[in-house]
Design a protein around this motif. Structure first.
Motif, PDB file in Angstrom:
ATOM      1  N   GLY A 231       0.789  -1.236   0.000  1.00  0.00           N
ATOM      2  CA  GLY A 231       0.000   0.000   0.000  1.00  0.00           C
ATOM      3  C   GLY A 231       0.815   1.278   0.000  1.00  0.00           C
TER       4      GLY A 231
ATOM      5  N   GLY B  98       1.804   2.741  -4.827  1.00  0.00           N
ATOM      6  CA  GLY B  98       0.780   3.184  -5.769  1.00  0.00           C
ATOM      7  C   GLY B  98       0.790   2.448  -7.093  1.00  0.00           C
ATOM      8  N   THR B  99       1.695   1.493  -7.278  1.00  0.00           N
ATOM      9  CA  THR B  99       1.794   0.806  -8.560  1.00  0.00           C
ATOM     10  C   THR B  99       0.507   0.055  -8.903  1.00  0.00           C
TER      11      THR B  99
HETATM   12  S1  FES Z   1       0.768   0.131  -3.303  1.00  0.00           S
HETATM   13 FE1  FES Z   1       0.115  -1.766  -4.072  1.00  0.00          FE
HETATM   14  S2  FES Z   1       1.894  -2.636  -4.883  1.00  0.00           S
HETATM   15 FE2  FES Z   1       2.599  -0.828  -3.900  1.00  0.00          FE
END
Ligand code: FES
Length: 343
Positions: free
Chosen positions: A295, A298-299
């Motif tokens: 989390g 942001g990816t």
């Molecule tokens: S926020 Fe979900 S993979 Fe990094």
């Protein structure tokens, strides 16, 4: 580090310079085609790396910025990976797409005047970004930096650190190398309690910002606790490498409750109560790009089309993005039937 509102879309960035830091580490200087981009030191950029087999999404901590440019200091890792592709193919004048800077691993977390930066390898990059900021805003800051490198040739930012030590009288820097070269008289060996406690004797009274490989950060956390450190004053960051392994959800059990419907770009899947949206999608063969799995980066941002989720972003979503209905697949669980869209 000022300017432009963050948008949810991808922004094209042009490479305006490349600097060799070590034989395996380069700093790429990127400039947004639409104008300067704001970031907080310690935050990361999510790059869409155009690999031959399809794009890979990777998060890299911003090591610094100047005159509106963003600097990414990247170590080339395994052949076939995104970092190796960037080193081998990304040149000055090329354009790459990225999501807006994000992440909560910043000095905004700080609650203690005494800081310890503990980094391994390219984990030095967020520390350097924060240190440059402190040098400007708080040159009297009390910072002890412990860095672990493989060998002396892989030490990052050495000359700049010397300069920063001149400007910051309470900055101390200790380096350990695992492969000392002849003539190396500093610390050597992997991180361990005796070594870290010798380099930072008052570690337990300091608030730690730690970035490096998983095992390195786990060891540092244990040492900080053993030295009397406060649990909530240990912060970690793990960007900059290749894809992490996203842990599978536990097998469903009686206590799991009924599964919900998860619709992804029109395809019907099932999601168990214990699973994140990311885990359920991967289990059923739908790939959602991911980075940290926690989390933060942001990816794995997706659009929530309908339904309710228990969403627990950890700094990886901007307020604008949350407002516009985006969620992070790695840290969201369904509490009803849910539909999401991958963009
Ligand atoms: S926020 Fe979900 S993979 Fe990094």
């Amino acid at each position: 580090m000022d300017t432009q509102a963050i948008s949810t879309g991808l922004m094209p960035l042009s490479c305006v310079g490349i600097r060799e830091e070590t034989p395996t580490i380069r700093t790429f200087r990127l400039r947004a085609c639409s104008g300067p981009v704001s970031f907080v030191p310690g935050q990361a950029l999510v790059l869409k790396v155009p690999m031959p087999g399809g794009p890979l999404w990777r998060s890299f901590t911003i090591s610094g910025g100047s005159e509106g440019d963003l600097h990414l200091t990247i170590k080339a890792q395994a052949a076939g990976g995104a970092t190796r592709w960037l080193h081998d193919n990304f040149r000055e004048g090329d354009v790459i797409e990225a999501r807006a800077p994000r992440g909560a691993f910043t000095l905004g977390l700080r609650s203690n005047e005494k800081l310890a930066f503990v980094s391994g390898g390219s984990g030095a990059t967020p520390m350097m970004a924060m240190l440059r900021d402190l040098a400007e805003s708080e040159p009297d800051a009390d910072v002890a930096w412990f860095h672990a490198a493989r060998d002396p040739s892989e030490m990052l930012f050495a000359s700049e650190l010397t300069e920063l030590q001149r400007r910051m009288p309470r900055l101390s820097v200790a380096v350990t190398v695992t492969r000392p070269a002849p003539g190396w008289f500093g610390y050597h060996g992997r991180i361990r309690r005796g070594l870290l406690a010798a380099a930072v004797p008052d570690l337990g009274r300091r608030e730690v910002f730690c970035c490096g490989p998983g095992g390195f950060m786990q060891e540092a956390r244990l040492i900080h606790a053993a030295e009397g450190g406060v649990k909530t004053q240990f912060h970690t960051e793990s960007f900059g490498g290749e894809a992490p392994v996203i842990p599978a959800a536990p097998e469903p059990v009686e206590t799991g409750g009924p599964a919900h419907l998860l619709k992804v770009n029109g395809r019907d899947l099932q999601i168990r109560p214990v699973e994140t949206v990311l885990q359920a999608s991967l289990r059923q063969g739908v790939v959602i790009p991911c980075g940290c799995g926690e989390g933060m980066c942001g990816t794995c941002m997706v659009k929530l089309v309908s339904g309710d989720v228990d969403a627990r972003p950890n700094g990886g979503l901007t307020a604008d993005e949350a407002e516009q209905g985006y969620i992070l697949a790695c840290s969201s669980r369904a509490v009803s039937d849910v539909e999401i869209a991958l963009e």
